[in-house]
Design a protein around this motif. Sequence first.
Motif, PDB file in Angstrom:
ATOM      1  N   GLY A   9       0.954  -1.377   0.204  1.00 32.67           N
ATOM      2  CA  GLY A   9      -0.183  -0.049  -0.115  1.00 32.67           C
ATOM      3  C   GLY A   9       1.039   1.332  -0.141  1.00 32.67           C
ATOM      4  O   GLY A   9       2.015   1.239  -0.204  1.00 32.67           O
ATOM      5  N   GLY A  10       0.060   2.334   0.157  1.00 32.02           N
ATOM      6  CA  GLY A  10       0.873   3.763   0.209  1.00 32.02           C
ATOM      7  C   GLY A  10       1.917   3.533   1.439  1.00 32.02           C
ATOM      8  O   GLY A  10       3.180   4.425   1.293  1.00 32.02           O
ATOM      9  N   ARG A  11       1.479   3.081   2.660  1.00 32.57           N
ATOM     10  CA  ARG A  11       2.717   2.861   3.725  1.00 32.57           C
ATOM     11  C   ARG A  11       3.841   2.372   3.196  1.00 32.57           C
ATOM     12  O   ARG A  11       4.869   2.771   3.578  1.00 32.57           O
ATOM     13  CB  ARG A  11       1.697   2.019   4.718  1.00 32.57           C
ATOM     14  N   GLU A  12       3.635   1.132   2.412  1.00 31.42           N
ATOM     15  CA  GLU A  12       4.725   0.506   2.281  1.00 31.42           C
ATOM     16  C   GLU A  12       5.523   1.369   0.974  1.00 31.42           C
ATOM     17  O   GLU A  12       6.797   1.125   0.953  1.00 31.42           O
ATOM     18  CB  GLU A  12       4.380  -0.871   1.569  1.00 31.42           C
ATOM     19  N   HIS A  13       4.982   2.128   0.064  1.00 34.74           N
ATOM     20  CA  HIS A  13       5.712   2.782  -0.710  1.00 34.74           C
ATOM     21  C   HIS A  13       6.499   3.755  -0.206  1.00 34.74           C
ATOM     22  O   HIS A  13       7.605   4.137  -0.460  1.00 34.74           O
ATOM     23  CB  HIS A  13       4.666   3.329  -1.878  1.00 34.74           C
ATOM     24  N   ALA A  14       5.902   4.727   0.875  1.00 35.35           N
ATOM     25  CA  ALA A  14       6.708   5.503   1.658  1.00 35.35           C
ATOM     26  C   ALA A  14       7.844   4.989   2.472  1.00 35.35           C
ATOM     27  O   ALA A  14       9.026   5.684   2.506  1.00 35.35           O
ATOM     28  CB  ALA A  14       5.689   6.298   2.497  1.00 35.35           C
ATOM     29  N   LEU A  15       7.587   3.716   2.828  1.00 36.28           N
ATOM     30  CA  LEU A  15       8.699   3.167   3.678  1.00 36.28           C
ATOM     31  C   LEU A  15       9.927   2.723   2.882  1.00 36.28           C
ATOM     32  O   LEU A  15      11.126   3.059   2.916  1.00 36.28           O
ATOM     33  CB  LEU A  15       8.178   1.839   4.178  1.00 36.28           C
ATOM     34  N   GLY A 337     -16.853   5.334  -5.345  1.00 39.03           N
ATOM     35  CA  GLY A 337     -17.644   4.350  -4.977  1.00 39.03           C
ATOM     36  C   GLY A 337     -16.851   3.798  -3.452  1.00 39.03           C
ATOM     37  O   GLY A 337     -17.553   3.258  -2.710  1.00 39.03           O
ATOM     38  N   TYR A 338     -15.613   3.758  -3.333  1.00 40.31           N
ATOM     39  CA  TYR A 338     -15.000   3.397  -2.171  1.00 40.31           C
ATOM     40  C   TYR A 338     -15.434   4.158  -0.799  1.00 40.31           C
ATOM     41  O   TYR A 338     -15.803   5.554  -1.111  1.00 40.31           O
ATOM     42  CB  TYR A 338     -13.506   3.679  -2.291  1.00 40.31           C
ATOM     43  N   MET A 361       5.422  13.862  -3.309  1.00 42.68           N
ATOM     44  CA  MET A 361       5.482  12.485  -3.510  1.00 42.68           C
ATOM     45  C   MET A 361       4.371  12.051  -3.882  1.00 42.68           C
ATOM     46  O   MET A 361       3.307  12.165  -3.048  1.00 42.68           O
ATOM     47  CB  MET A 361       6.332  11.766  -2.459  1.00 42.68           C
ATOM     48  N   VAL A 362       4.246  11.237  -5.150  1.00 42.95           N
ATOM     49  CA  VAL A 362       2.870  10.589  -5.179  1.00 42.95           C
ATOM     50  C   VAL A 362       3.213   9.116  -4.797  1.00 42.95           C
ATOM     51  O   VAL A 362       3.802   8.378  -5.626  1.00 42.95           O
ATOM     52  CB  VAL A 362       2.644  10.773  -6.897  1.00 42.95           C
ATOM     53  N   PHE A 363       2.727   8.705  -3.560  1.00 43.78           N
ATOM     54  CA  PHE A 363       2.877   7.332  -3.250  1.00 43.78           C
ATOM     55  C   PHE A 363       1.632   6.578  -3.719  1.00 43.78           C
ATOM     56  O   PHE A 363       0.571   7.014  -3.561  1.00 43.78           O
ATOM     57  CB  PHE A 363       2.888   7.225  -1.592  1.00 43.78           C
ATOM     58  N   HIS A 364       1.930   5.237  -4.186  1.00 44.85           N
ATOM     59  CA  HIS A 364       0.841   4.582  -4.969  1.00 44.85           C
ATOM     60  C   HIS A 364       0.441   3.487  -3.821  1.00 44.85           C
ATOM     61  O   HIS A 364       1.081   3.060  -2.860  1.00 44.85           O
ATOM     62  CB  HIS A 364       1.486   3.772  -6.087  1.00 44.85           C
ATOM     63  N   ALA A 365      -0.774   3.560  -3.789  1.00 45.95           N
ATOM     64  CA  ALA A 365      -1.443   2.503  -2.790  1.00 45.95           C
ATOM     65  C   ALA A 365      -1.955   1.200  -3.774  1.00 45.95           C
ATOM     66  O   ALA A 365      -1.499   0.218  -4.028  1.00 45.95           O
ATOM     67  CB  ALA A 365      -2.690   3.076  -2.074  1.00 45.95           C
ATOM     68  N   GLY A 366      -3.503   1.571  -4.548  1.00 48.83           N
ATOM     69  CA  GLY A 366      -3.914   0.545  -5.372  1.00 48.83           C
ATOM     70  C   GLY A 366      -3.724   0.781  -6.515  1.00 48.83           C
ATOM     71  O   GLY A 366      -4.554   1.592  -7.277  1.00 48.83           O
ATOM     72  N   ASN A 378      -6.140  -0.190  -8.915  1.00 47.03           N
ATOM     73  CA  ASN A 378      -6.257  -1.397  -8.623  1.00 47.03           C
ATOM     74  C   ASN A 378      -6.579  -1.671  -7.089  1.00 47.03           C
ATOM     75  O   ASN A 378      -5.859  -2.209  -6.276  1.00 47.03           O
ATOM     76  CB  ASN A 378      -4.966  -2.136  -8.724  1.00 47.03           C
ATOM     77  N   GLY A 379      -7.700  -0.890  -6.578  1.00 50.91           N
ATOM     78  CA  GLY A 379      -7.887  -0.968  -4.934  1.00 50.91           C
ATOM     79  C   GLY A 379      -8.834   0.286  -4.886  1.00 50.91           C
ATOM     80  O   GLY A 379      -9.235   1.144  -5.803  1.00 50.91           O
ATOM     81  N   GLY A 380      -9.132   0.533  -3.731  1.00 50.77           N
ATOM     82  CA  GLY A 380      -9.823   1.497  -3.200  1.00 50.77           C
ATOM     83  C   GLY A 380      -9.181   2.833  -3.050  1.00 50.77           C
ATOM     84  O   GLY A 380      -9.494   3.638  -3.683  1.00 50.77           O
ATOM     85  N   ARG A 381      -8.086   2.950  -2.058  1.00 49.76           N
ATOM     86  CA  ARG A 381      -7.130   4.018  -1.909  1.00 49.76           C
ATOM     87  C   ARG A 381      -6.343   3.603  -2.991  1.00 49.76           C
ATOM     88  O   ARG A 381      -5.635   2.613  -3.076  1.00 49.76           O
ATOM     89  CB  ARG A 381      -6.579   3.993  -0.747  1.00 49.76           C
ATOM     90  N   VAL A 382      -6.098   4.808  -4.055  1.00 48.29           N
ATOM     91  CA  VAL A 382      -5.200   4.624  -5.328  1.00 48.29           C
ATOM     92  C   VAL A 382      -3.951   5.126  -5.002  1.00 48.29           C
ATOM     93  O   VAL A 382      -2.820   4.427  -5.276  1.00 48.29           O
ATOM     94  CB  VAL A 382      -5.957   4.938  -6.479  1.00 48.29           C
TER      95      VAL A 382
END
Length: 425
Positions: A9-15, A337-338, A361-366, A378-382
């Motif tokens: 998720g976004g957290r892991e992209h930031a990490l 819709g999310y 920084m554009v961190f990706h989640a979904g 590819n997910g709710g939070r993108v």
Amino acid sequence: MKLLVVGGGGREHALIWKLSQSTKVEQIFCAPGNAGIAGIATCVPIESNDIDRLVEFARNEEIDLTIVGPEDPLVAGIVDAFEEAELKVFGPSRVAAEIEGNKTFCKQLLKDNNIPTGDFASFDNLDDAIDYVYKKGAPIVIKANGLAAGKGVVVAQTVEEAENAINKIMRRKAFGDAGNEIIIEEFLEGEEASFLVFTDGDIVVPMVTSQDHKPVFDDDKGDNTGGMGAYSPAPVISEGLFRRIMNDIMIPTVKAMSSGGRKYRGILYAGLMIKDGIPKVLEFNARFGDPETQPILMRLKSDLLPILEACISGHLAKTIVEWDDRPAVCVAMASGGYPGKYENGKEITGLNLAGRLKDVMVFHAGTAKNEADRIVTNGGRVLGVTAIAEDIPKTIEKAYHAVGKINWDGAHYRTDIGRKALKRI
Ligand code: AMP
Ligand code: GLY
């Protein structure tokens, strides 16, 4: 060093973004990752809760350190499994992660140690739970005891709503076994804030404060989500309050975990409710917050890797943790819709334009890549579009300027992230 980050998720992209700046890091793998992470790490198609395969991968690749993002594998004992295999891993053990995975355990620990939180009672019998609700009245809060991906909480405004929630969780098993037991809590009023610390089980080092935005629409309207945005610092936490949170909540909790035979090493994250300058614990999480991690790590000046290593080795007292004074703001962009139903596979435009902006920084989640090699939802939070600047108004402006460059069919975001902080300055 070779690192493996678990999650996508976004957290892991930031990490990974932060860890990749460490001079000690040679290569980072991420399981399973996302399209943004794939730009800076090697993604491996292993789900974050597939502990056996993760151990096997770490052994085969001779990973020097594994960092676990999400709560599910922590609560399932991923840290114990890695340690048994003599692999170095960052995060709390299974029994320590119960502070998030077992709400009754957490509330009892707080009560036994006089750590401020609301009243509560736990039930494994439906009728007793309903009787209790009628005795206490509304508003009242109903929670599944186990993990329910942030969805097992109902803040009931009426006793009927509370009764419906109990039936949904206990009779209809909306969250599976997580609802075998429920916990009923006193409703706490106030302003929420997130308080995260690094700890080696003994020393507790605070991060900068932050605030999430859980409801899906502006002005905190609509259903709760995983988090629609966050900023750091949270001005609701004054300097005095910061010390009080450390002394009355974070340090005593880490001590209580140690003395109870559950030494806690990793990130401890308190969800707090603050009213009239008094903080009370809503919940603890056994990991970095998402999206809080995105603005927090943009403010971390020090190398993250030695801090994580010190949490494992017990040398946190000797580790320097320095922060940027400037605030950071993260706006989550979500699928239309999310947090209900939404469609994946929408092509995202403007990522390069936004990504080129300074201090953004554009961190990706979904996100994922489709067959045409385009980045799609590819997910709710993108995405978590995160900016840093000299003050809160400029930071908010910068984050939304970047958000304005990005689009896809049905994209949704809140337009008021950070407004609460503006009101306090
Ligand atoms: P939790 O997952 O326990 O943090 O709950 C999710 C959200 O529900 C929190 O962020 C709060 O907004 C709300 N909430 C949880 N517990 C309470 C409570 N005791 N009183 C008021 N609101 C609560
Ligand atoms: N930001 C909420 C969470 O990480 O649980």
